[in-house]
Design a protein around this motif. Structure first.
Motif, PDB file in Angstrom:
ATOM      1  N   PRO A  49      38.033  16.076  64.743  1.00  0.00           N
ATOM      2  CA  PRO A  49      36.952  15.761  65.677  1.00  0.00           C
ATOM      3  C   PRO A  49      37.082  14.372  66.318  1.00  0.00           C
ATOM      4  CG  PRO A  49      36.229  15.159  63.490  1.00  0.00           C
ATOM      5  CD  PRO A  49      37.663  15.670  63.370  1.00  0.00           C
ATOM      6  N   SER A  50      38.293  13.809  66.322  1.00  0.00           N
ATOM      7  CA  SER A  50      38.463  12.415  66.740  1.00  0.00           C
ATOM      8  C   SER A  50      39.032  12.290  68.153  1.00  0.00           C
ATOM      9  CB  SER A  50      39.400  11.689  65.774  1.00  0.00           C
ATOM     10  OG  SER A  50      38.834  11.660  64.478  1.00  0.00           O
ATOM     11  N   ILE A  51      38.407  11.418  68.925  1.00  0.00           N
ATOM     12  CA  ILE A  51      38.924  10.983  70.217  1.00  0.00           C
ATOM     13  C   ILE A  51      39.526   9.612  69.956  1.00  0.00           C
ATOM     14  CG2 ILE A  51      38.293  10.299  72.559  1.00  0.00           C
ATOM     15  CD1 ILE A  51      35.824  12.302  72.095  1.00  0.00           C
ATOM     16  N   VAL A  52      40.820   9.459  70.243  1.00  0.00           N
ATOM     17  CA  VAL A  52      41.540   8.252  69.868  1.00  0.00           C
ATOM     18  C   VAL A  52      42.002   7.530  71.128  1.00  0.00           C
ATOM     19  CG1 VAL A  52      43.492   7.332  68.550  1.00  0.00           C
ATOM     20  CG2 VAL A  52      42.312   9.403  67.762  1.00  0.00           C
ATOM     21  N   VAL A  53      41.704   6.229  71.211  1.00  0.00           N
ATOM     22  CA  VAL A  53      42.123   5.408  72.341  1.00  0.00           C
ATOM     23  C   VAL A  53      42.779   4.133  71.817  1.00  0.00           C
ATOM     24  CG1 VAL A  53      40.282   6.274  73.829  1.00  0.00           C
ATOM     25  CG2 VAL A  53      39.932   4.164  72.587  1.00  0.00           C
ATOM     26  N   ARG A  54      43.628   3.556  72.660  1.00  0.00           N
ATOM     27  CA  ARG A  54      44.198   2.246  72.375  1.00  0.00           C
ATOM     28  C   ARG A  54      43.585   1.264  73.360  1.00  0.00           C
ATOM     29  NH1 ARG A  54      50.321   3.206  73.001  1.00  0.00           N
ATOM     30  NH2 ARG A  54      50.260   0.949  73.177  1.00  0.00           N
ATOM     31  N   THR A  55      43.371   0.038  72.911  1.00  0.00           N
ATOM     32  CA  THR A  55      42.743  -0.957  73.771  1.00  0.00           C
ATOM     33  C   THR A  55      43.216  -2.361  73.402  1.00  0.00           C
ATOM     34  OG1 THR A  55      40.622  -1.670  74.706  1.00  0.00           O
ATOM     35  CG2 THR A  55      40.679  -1.277  72.331  1.00  0.00           C
ATOM     36  N   GLN A  89      29.656  12.931  71.935  1.00  0.00           N
ATOM     37  CA  GLN A  89      28.872  11.787  71.478  1.00  0.00           C
ATOM     38  C   GLN A  89      29.087  11.589  69.993  1.00  0.00           C
ATOM     39  OE1 GLN A  89      25.400  13.871  73.033  1.00  0.00           O
ATOM     40  NE2 GLN A  89      24.791  11.938  74.002  1.00  0.00           N
ATOM     41  N   GLY A  90      29.128  10.321  69.588  1.00  0.00           N
ATOM     42  CA  GLY A  90      29.279  10.031  68.175  1.00  0.00           C
ATOM     43  C   GLY A  90      29.590   8.574  67.938  1.00  0.00           C
ATOM     44  N   PRO A  91      29.791   8.238  66.673  1.00  0.00           N
ATOM     45  CA  PRO A  91      30.064   6.843  66.318  1.00  0.00           C
ATOM     46  C   PRO A  91      31.510   6.463  66.619  1.00  0.00           C
ATOM     47  CG  PRO A  91      30.089   8.204  64.360  1.00  0.00           C
ATOM     48  CD  PRO A  91      29.671   9.097  65.498  1.00  0.00           C
ATOM     49  N   ALA A  92      31.694   5.189  66.953  1.00  0.00           N
ATOM     50  CA  ALA A  92      33.030   4.642  67.215  1.00  0.00           C
ATOM     51  C   ALA A  92      33.440   3.745  66.048  1.00  0.00           C
ATOM     52  CB  ALA A  92      33.019   3.845  68.510  1.00  0.00           C
ATOM     53  N   PHE A  93      34.730   3.738  65.787  1.00  0.00           N
ATOM     54  CA  PHE A  93      35.277   2.943  64.689  1.00  0.00           C
ATOM     55  C   PHE A  93      36.562   2.264  65.144  1.00  0.00           C
ATOM     56  CE2 PHE A  93      33.061   6.566  62.893  1.00  0.00           C
ATOM     57  CZ  PHE A  93      32.219   5.970  61.972  1.00  0.00           C
ATOM     58  N   ASP A  94      36.751   1.028  64.736  1.00  0.00           N
ATOM     59  CA  ASP A  94      38.011   0.320  64.941  1.00  0.00           C
ATOM     60  C   ASP A  94      38.912   0.706  63.776  1.00  0.00           C
ATOM     61  OD1 ASP A  94      40.137  -1.427  65.141  1.00  0.00           O
ATOM     62  OD2 ASP A  94      38.902  -3.218  65.366  1.00  0.00           O
ATOM     63  N   LYS A 124      38.536   4.968  67.332  1.00  0.00           N
ATOM     64  CA  LYS A 124      38.307   6.383  67.086  1.00  0.00           C
ATOM     65  C   LYS A 124      36.838   6.675  67.336  1.00  0.00           C
ATOM     66  CE  LYS A 124      37.303   7.815  62.977  1.00  0.00           C
ATOM     67  NZ  LYS A 124      37.157   8.325  61.609  1.00  0.00           N
ATOM     68  N   ILE A 125      36.572   7.710  68.105  1.00  0.00           N
ATOM     69  CA  ILE A 125      35.210   8.216  68.279  1.00  0.00           C
ATOM     70  C   ILE A 125      35.141   9.546  67.552  1.00  0.00           C
ATOM     71  CG2 ILE A 125      33.471   9.022  69.920  1.00  0.00           C
ATOM     72  CD1 ILE A 125      35.059   7.271  72.023  1.00  0.00           C
ATOM     73  N   THR A 126      34.223   9.679  66.638  1.00  0.00           N
ATOM     74  CA  THR A 126      34.028  10.944  65.947  1.00  0.00           C
ATOM     75  C   THR A 126      33.054  11.777  66.760  1.00  0.00           C
ATOM     76  OG1 THR A 126      34.403   9.888  63.811  1.00  0.00           O
ATOM     77  CG2 THR A 126      33.337  12.056  63.789  1.00  0.00           C
ATOM     78  N   ALA A 127      33.547  12.868  67.333  1.00  0.00           N
ATOM     79  CA  ALA A 127      32.736  13.728  68.204  1.00  0.00           C
ATOM     80  C   ALA A 127      31.783  14.568  67.355  1.00  0.00           C
ATOM     81  CB  ALA A 127      33.636  14.618  69.051  1.00  0.00           C
ATOM     82  N   ARG A 128      30.584  14.047  67.157  1.00  0.00           N
ATOM     83  CA  ARG A 128      29.576  14.769  66.378  1.00  0.00           C
ATOM     84  C   ARG A 128      28.821  15.782  67.216  1.00  0.00           C
ATOM     85  NH1 ARG A 128      27.048  10.283  62.479  1.00  0.00           N
ATOM     86  NH2 ARG A 128      28.856  10.035  61.117  1.00  0.00           N
TER      87      ARG A 128
END
Length: 144
Positions: A49-55, A89-94, A124-128
């Motif tokens: 369920p993770s949306i992963v981005v680099r920044t 929508q969901g919480p984001a984590f470094d 990482k955004i967990t798509a809840r």
């Protein structure tokens, strides 16, 4: 048009939303940066369920972790004959320095930012919650 409150919009199934998230790699993240709502484009990879981005350093890294965010992808006919959108929508984590196996696996995903500059940090955004809509007759959705 149907009189069901959708004004001709069709609600996408969860499976259709997940398929679209899997097959696209450019989206937008909405979050609050220094007290103001911000929407920024990002390249991403979806690994349910993770949306992963680099920044790099900045608002995404400063204000997103441990907050609720929105992530959106869409596509539309330039003439307006059809369109669709998916919202997650969901919480984001470094996860840049996380030492668990899952975070390590996510950091090996092929996330290729288009924007110039070093993108050494991973979010990482967990798509809840996932939802989507479409109108018109778009090209066929990818099969799941």
């Amino acid at each position: 048009m149907p009189d069901d409150g959708t004004d001709g919009l069709e609600v996408l199934t969860d499976e259709e939303c997940l398929a679209l998230l899997t097959t696209h790699h450019l989206g937008r993240i909405g979050f609050v940066d220094d007290g103001w709502p911000v929407i920024l484009p990002v390249n991403y990879v979806f690994d349910e369920p993770s949306i992963v981005v680099r920044t790099g350093p900045g608002g995404k890294l400063d204000d997103m972790p441990l907050s609720m965010v929105a992530f959106e992808i869409d596509e539309a006919d330039p003439a307006g004959a059809w369109g669709w959108s998916v919202l997650a929508q969901g919480p984001a984590f470094d996860i840049s320095d996380s030492i668990d196996e899952y975070s390590d696996a996510l950091r090996r995903l092929p996330v290729h930012p288009h924007a110039p500059g070093a993108k050494l940090n991973w979010l990482k955004i967990t798509a809840r919650r996932v939802s989507g809509r479409r109108f018109g007759t778009p090209p066929p959705l990818p099969s799941t």
